[in-house]
Structures are given as structure tokens and as C-alpha cells.
Write a protein that holds these residues in place. Structure first.
Motif, PDB file in Angstrom:
ATOM      1  N   GLY A  71       0.778  -1.226   0.000  1.00 17.23           N
ATOM      2  CA  GLY A  71       0.000   0.000   0.000  1.00 17.23           C
ATOM      3  C   GLY A  71       0.814   1.283   0.000  1.00 17.23           C
ATOM      4  N   GLN A  72       2.144   1.153   0.044  1.00 13.57           N
ATOM      5  CA  GLN A  72       2.998   2.341   0.066  1.00 13.57           C
ATOM      6  C   GLN A  72       2.957   3.052  -1.282  1.00 13.57           C
ATOM      7  OE1 GLN A  72       7.076   1.414   1.091  1.00 13.57           O
ATOM      8  NE2 GLN A  72       7.466   3.512   1.746  1.00 13.57           N
ATOM      9  N   ARG A  73       2.946   4.386  -1.262  1.00 19.41           N
ATOM     10  CA  ARG A  73       2.967   5.154  -2.505  1.00 19.41           C
ATOM     11  C   ARG A  73       4.295   4.936  -3.232  1.00 19.41           C
ATOM     12  NH1 ARG A  73       0.177  11.029  -1.315  1.00 19.41           N
ATOM     13  NH2 ARG A  73      -1.799  10.146  -0.629  1.00 19.41           N
ATOM     14  N   ILE A  74       4.187   4.777  -4.548  1.00 17.51           N
ATOM     15  CA  ILE A  74       5.365   4.541  -5.380  1.00 17.51           C
ATOM     16  C   ILE A  74       5.435   5.628  -6.445  1.00 17.51           C
ATOM     17  CG2 ILE A  74       6.538   2.917  -6.928  1.00 17.51           C
ATOM     18  CD1 ILE A  74       6.351   1.985  -3.972  1.00 17.51           C
ATOM     19  N   TYR A  75       6.636   6.110  -6.666  1.00 18.46           N
ATOM     20  CA  TYR A  75       6.913   7.201  -7.598  1.00 18.46           C
ATOM     21  C   TYR A  75       7.842   6.691  -8.698  1.00 18.46           C
ATOM     22  CZ  TYR A  75       5.127   9.844  -3.654  1.00 18.46           C
ATOM     23  OH  TYR A  75       4.333  10.298  -2.635  1.00 18.46           O
ATOM     24  N   TRP A  76       7.897   7.420  -9.815  1.00 21.23           N
ATOM     25  CA  TRP A  76       8.795   7.075 -10.919  1.00 21.23           C
ATOM     26  C   TRP A  76       9.887   8.121 -11.007  1.00 21.23           C
ATOM     27  CZ3 TRP A  76       9.652   2.733 -13.287  1.00 21.23           C
ATOM     28  CH2 TRP A  76      10.454   2.725 -14.424  1.00 21.23           C
ATOM     29  N   ASP A  77      11.122   7.654 -10.944  1.00 19.52           N
ATOM     30  CA  ASP A  77      12.292   8.514 -11.132  1.00 19.52           C
ATOM     31  C   ASP A  77      12.691   8.385 -12.598  1.00 19.52           C
ATOM     32  OD1 ASP A  77      14.853   9.612 -11.354  1.00 19.52           O
ATOM     33  OD2 ASP A  77      15.484   8.870  -9.391  1.00 19.52           O
ATOM     34  N   ALA A  78      12.294   9.357 -13.417  1.00 16.96           N
ATOM     35  CA  ALA A  78      12.534   9.298 -14.858  1.00 16.96           C
ATOM     36  C   ALA A  78      14.021   9.352 -15.181  1.00 16.96           C
ATOM     37  CB  ALA A  78      11.793  10.420 -15.571  1.00 16.96           C
ATOM     38  N   THR A  79      14.799  10.029 -14.354  1.00 13.15           N
ATOM     39  CA  THR A  79      16.241  10.119 -14.601  1.00 13.15           C
ATOM     40  C   THR A  79      16.904   8.759 -14.426  1.00 13.15           C
ATOM     41  OG1 THR A  79      16.245  12.419 -13.860  1.00 13.15           O
ATOM     42  CG2 THR A  79      18.376  11.296 -13.923  1.00 13.15           C
ATOM     43  N   ALA A  80      16.573   8.073 -13.329  1.00 18.31           N
ATOM     44  CA  ALA A  80      17.161   6.756 -13.048  1.00 18.31           C
ATOM     45  C   ALA A  80      16.429   5.637 -13.788  1.00 18.31           C
ATOM     46  CB  ALA A  80      17.151   6.487 -11.551  1.00 18.31           C
ATOM     47  N   ALA A  83      11.371   2.724 -10.173  1.00 13.89           N
ATOM     48  CA  ALA A  83      10.362   3.076  -9.184  1.00 13.89           C
ATOM     49  C   ALA A  83      11.031   3.298  -7.836  1.00 13.89           C
ATOM     50  CB  ALA A  83       9.324   1.964  -9.095  1.00 13.89           C
ATOM     51  N   THR A  84      10.433   4.199  -7.051  1.00 15.64           N
ATOM     52  CA  THR A  84      11.025   4.578  -5.776  1.00 15.64           C
ATOM     53  C   THR A  84       9.941   5.005  -4.799  1.00 15.64           C
ATOM     54  OG1 THR A  84      12.582   6.119  -4.701  1.00 15.64           O
ATOM     55  CG2 THR A  84      11.436   6.928  -6.651  1.00 15.64           C
ATOM     56  N   THR A  85      10.277   4.992  -3.516  1.00 12.53           N
ATOM     57  CA  THR A  85       9.364   5.511  -2.497  1.00 12.53           C
ATOM     58  C   THR A  85       9.636   6.991  -2.232  1.00 12.53           C
ATOM     59  OG1 THR A  85      10.865   4.811  -0.739  1.00 12.53           O
ATOM     60  CG2 THR A  85       9.099   3.279  -1.361  1.00 12.53           C
ATOM     61  N   THR A  86      10.640   7.548  -2.892  1.00 17.24           N
ATOM     62  CA  THR A  86      11.027   8.945  -2.702  1.00 17.24           C
ATOM     63  C   THR A  86      10.166   9.853  -3.580  1.00 17.24           C
ATOM     64  OG1 THR A  86      13.295   8.254  -2.247  1.00 17.24           O
ATOM     65  CG2 THR A  86      12.943  10.576  -2.806  1.00 17.24           C
ATOM     66  N   ALA A  87       9.444  10.771  -2.935  1.00 18.56           N
ATOM     67  CA  ALA A  87       8.557  11.665  -3.670  1.00 18.56           C
ATOM     68  C   ALA A  87       9.343  12.745  -4.405  1.00 18.56           C
ATOM     69  CB  ALA A  87       7.538  12.291  -2.731  1.00 18.56           C
ATOM     70  N   SER A  88      10.014  13.637  -3.703  1.00 17.49           N
ATOM     71  CA  SER A  88      10.740  14.807  -4.240  1.00 17.49           C
ATOM     72  C   SER A  88      10.130  15.271  -5.562  1.00 17.49           C
ATOM     73  CB  SER A  88      12.239  14.537  -4.337  1.00 17.49           C
ATOM     74  OG  SER A  88      12.527  13.514  -5.252  1.00 17.49           O
ATOM     75  N   SER A  89      10.898  15.295  -6.634  1.00 17.27           N
ATOM     76  CA  SER A  89      10.377  15.740  -7.929  1.00 17.27           C
ATOM     77  C   SER A  89       9.914  14.570  -8.797  1.00 17.27           C
ATOM     78  CB  SER A  89      11.442  16.545  -8.669  1.00 17.27           C
ATOM     79  OG  SER A  89      12.556  15.722  -8.940  1.00 17.27           O
ATOM     80  N   ASN A  90       9.850  13.364  -8.223  1.00 16.98           N
ATOM     81  CA  ASN A  90       9.411  12.184  -8.968  1.00 16.98           C
ATOM     82  C   ASN A  90       7.892  12.175  -9.122  1.00 16.98           C
ATOM     83  OD1 ASN A  90      12.079  11.213  -9.161  1.00 16.98           O
ATOM     84  ND2 ASN A  90      11.944  10.434  -7.077  1.00 16.98           N
ATOM     85  N   LYS A  91       7.400  11.377 -10.058  1.00 11.86           N
ATOM     86  CA  LYS A  91       5.976  11.327 -10.387  1.00 11.86           C
ATOM     87  C   LYS A  91       5.291  10.175  -9.658  1.00 11.86           C
ATOM     88  CE  LYS A  91       6.478  14.456 -13.671  1.00 11.86           C
ATOM     89  NZ  LYS A  91       5.874  15.759 -13.639  1.00 11.86           N
ATOM     90  N   LEU A  92       4.188  10.463  -8.947  1.00 16.58           N
ATOM     91  CA  LEU A  92       3.400   9.423  -8.289  1.00 16.58           C
ATOM     92  C   LEU A  92       2.764   8.548  -9.363  1.00 16.58           C
ATOM     93  CD1 LEU A  92       2.166   8.204  -5.706  1.00 16.58           C
ATOM     94  CD2 LEU A  92       0.284   9.837  -5.974  1.00 16.58           C
ATOM     95  N   ILE A  93       3.018   7.220  -9.291  1.00 18.76           N
ATOM     96  CA  ILE A  93       2.494   6.322 -10.322  1.00 18.76           C
ATOM     97  C   ILE A  93       1.532   5.276  -9.774  1.00 18.76           C
ATOM     98  CG2 ILE A  93       4.448   6.665 -11.866  1.00 18.76           C
ATOM     99  CD1 ILE A  93       5.451   3.838 -10.957  1.00 18.76           C
ATOM    100  N   SER A 112      -1.845   3.812 -10.789  1.00 15.84           N
ATOM    101  CA  SER A 112      -3.002   4.597 -10.374  1.00 15.84           C
ATOM    102  C   SER A 112      -3.831   5.089 -11.559  1.00 15.84           C
ATOM    103  CB  SER A 112      -2.577   5.790  -9.550  1.00 15.84           C
ATOM    104  OG  SER A 112      -1.829   6.691 -10.355  1.00 15.84           O
ATOM    105  N   ALA A 113      -3.246   5.144 -12.732  1.00 15.81           N
ATOM    106  CA  ALA A 113      -3.888   5.684 -13.930  1.00 15.81           C
ATOM    107  C   ALA A 113      -4.214   7.146 -13.756  1.00 15.81           C
ATOM    108  CB  ALA A 113      -5.135   4.897 -14.331  1.00 15.81           C
ATOM    109  N   ALA A 114      -3.700   7.763 -12.704  1.00 16.13           N
ATOM    110  CA  ALA A 114      -3.930   9.183 -12.460  1.00 16.13           C
ATOM    111  C   ALA A 114      -2.863   9.999 -13.202  1.00 16.13           C
ATOM    112  CB  ALA A 114      -3.858   9.494 -10.968  1.00 16.13           C
ATOM    113  N   PHE A 115      -3.146  11.255 -13.376  1.00  9.94           N
ATOM    114  CA  PHE A 115      -2.155  12.125 -13.984  1.00  9.94           C
ATOM    115  C   PHE A 115      -1.047  12.375 -12.985  1.00  9.94           C
ATOM    116  CE2 PHE A 115      -6.215  13.311 -16.032  1.00  9.94           C
ATOM    117  CZ  PHE A 115      -5.927  12.780 -17.272  1.00  9.94           C
ATOM    118  N   THR A 116       0.185  12.422 -13.461  1.00 16.95           N
ATOM    119  CA  THR A 116       1.357  12.547 -12.591  1.00 16.95           C
ATOM    120  C   THR A 116       1.758  14.005 -12.435  1.00 16.95           C
ATOM    121  OG1 THR A 116       2.834  12.257 -14.464  1.00 16.95           O
ATOM    122  CG2 THR A 116       2.237  10.276 -13.231  1.00 16.95           C
ATOM    123  N   ILE A 117       0.801  14.857 -12.194  1.00 19.26           N
ATOM    124  CA  ILE A 117       1.059  16.299 -12.103  1.00 19.26           C
ATOM    125  C   ILE A 117       1.865  16.597 -10.847  1.00 19.26           C
ATOM    126  CG2 ILE A 117      -0.043  18.552 -11.872  1.00 19.26           C
ATOM    127  CD1 ILE A 117      -2.406  17.319 -13.452  1.00 19.26           C
TER     128      ILE A 117
END
Length: 117
Positions: A71-80, A83-93, A112-117
Motif C-alpha cells: 500500500g505504500q505510494r510509489i513514484y517514478w524517477d525518470a532520470t534513473a 520506481a522509488t518511495t522517494t517523492a521529491s520531484s518524482n511522479k506518483l504512479i 493509479s492511472a492518475a495524472f502525474t502532475i
């Protein structure tokens, strides 16, 4: 069904634009396209079009040194490109749908199919 209905939107066609720095995308790779995140449903060479999966559960490359919990939120680090648990400037996926150990190369993510704004 409405006459202007197009499709359910579970996948979307995307063109891997032939621009400076563009690279071929392999089946299963994560792709950030504007405010969308999807998983390539097949190989997509530079200049070609292909489908991106926007929903569902995918086994994605992750930051090896992170432990994930269900259930932990996962983000996408486009540079690396992982997937990561680090939010910073990464996109929630999406969210983790299974615990992942530290270390481990991949983790299961429900997009999530949500927009990664």
C-alpha cells in the motif's frame, strides 16, 4: 454508449518522438509522457508508435536499497528509470501491492492511472 465514446483508456497509443536524446523503449519499460505514466506493452523504437498500459499491476525495476510495504505510494524517477518511495520531484504512479525487500531489483506496483502532475 455515447456516440463520442472512443475507448476505455486502459492503454493509450504513444509515439516515441525522434528528438535529441530519444532512446528505444523496451516492452515493460516505464514511460513518462507529459503528465501520463505508462508501461510499454511492446518494444517501441524511436520514431515508432506503441501502446502504454496505464492501469494494472506491473513488476517494475526499483531502487534496490529500498524496502517497500503493501500500500505504500510509489513514484517514478525518470532520470534513473526506476520506481522509488522517494517523492521529491518524482511522479506518483501508484502503490506497492506486495512487500519488497532491501535489497531487491523489482517491486509489484498497481498503477493509479492518475495524472502525474
Amino acid at each position: 454508449m455515447a456516440k463520442n465514446y472512443i475507448q476505455p483508456g486502459n492503454t493509450i497509443s504513444w509515439t516515441n518522438a525522434d528528438v535529441t536524446g530519444a532512446v528505444d523503449v523496451a516492452s515493460g519499460d516505464g514511460v513518462v509522457a507529459g503528465s501520463l505514466f505508462g508501461v510499454a506493452q511492446g518494444d517501441i523504437a524511436v520514431g515508432d508508435s506503441g501502446e502504454l498500459g496505464l492501469i494494472g499491476v506491473y513488476d517494475l525495476e526499483k531502487v534496490s536499497a529500498q524496502a517497500w510495504t503493501f500500500g505504500q505510494r510509489i513514484y517514478w524517477d525518470a532520470t534513473a528509470g526506476n520506481a522509488t518511495t522517494t517523492a521529491s520531484s518524482n511522479k506518483l504512479i501508484g502503490v506497492a501491492v506486495e512487500a519488497a525487500a532491501n535489497p531487491s531489483a523489482t517491486g509489484k506496483v498497481r498503477l493509479s492511472a492518475a495524472f502525474t502532475i
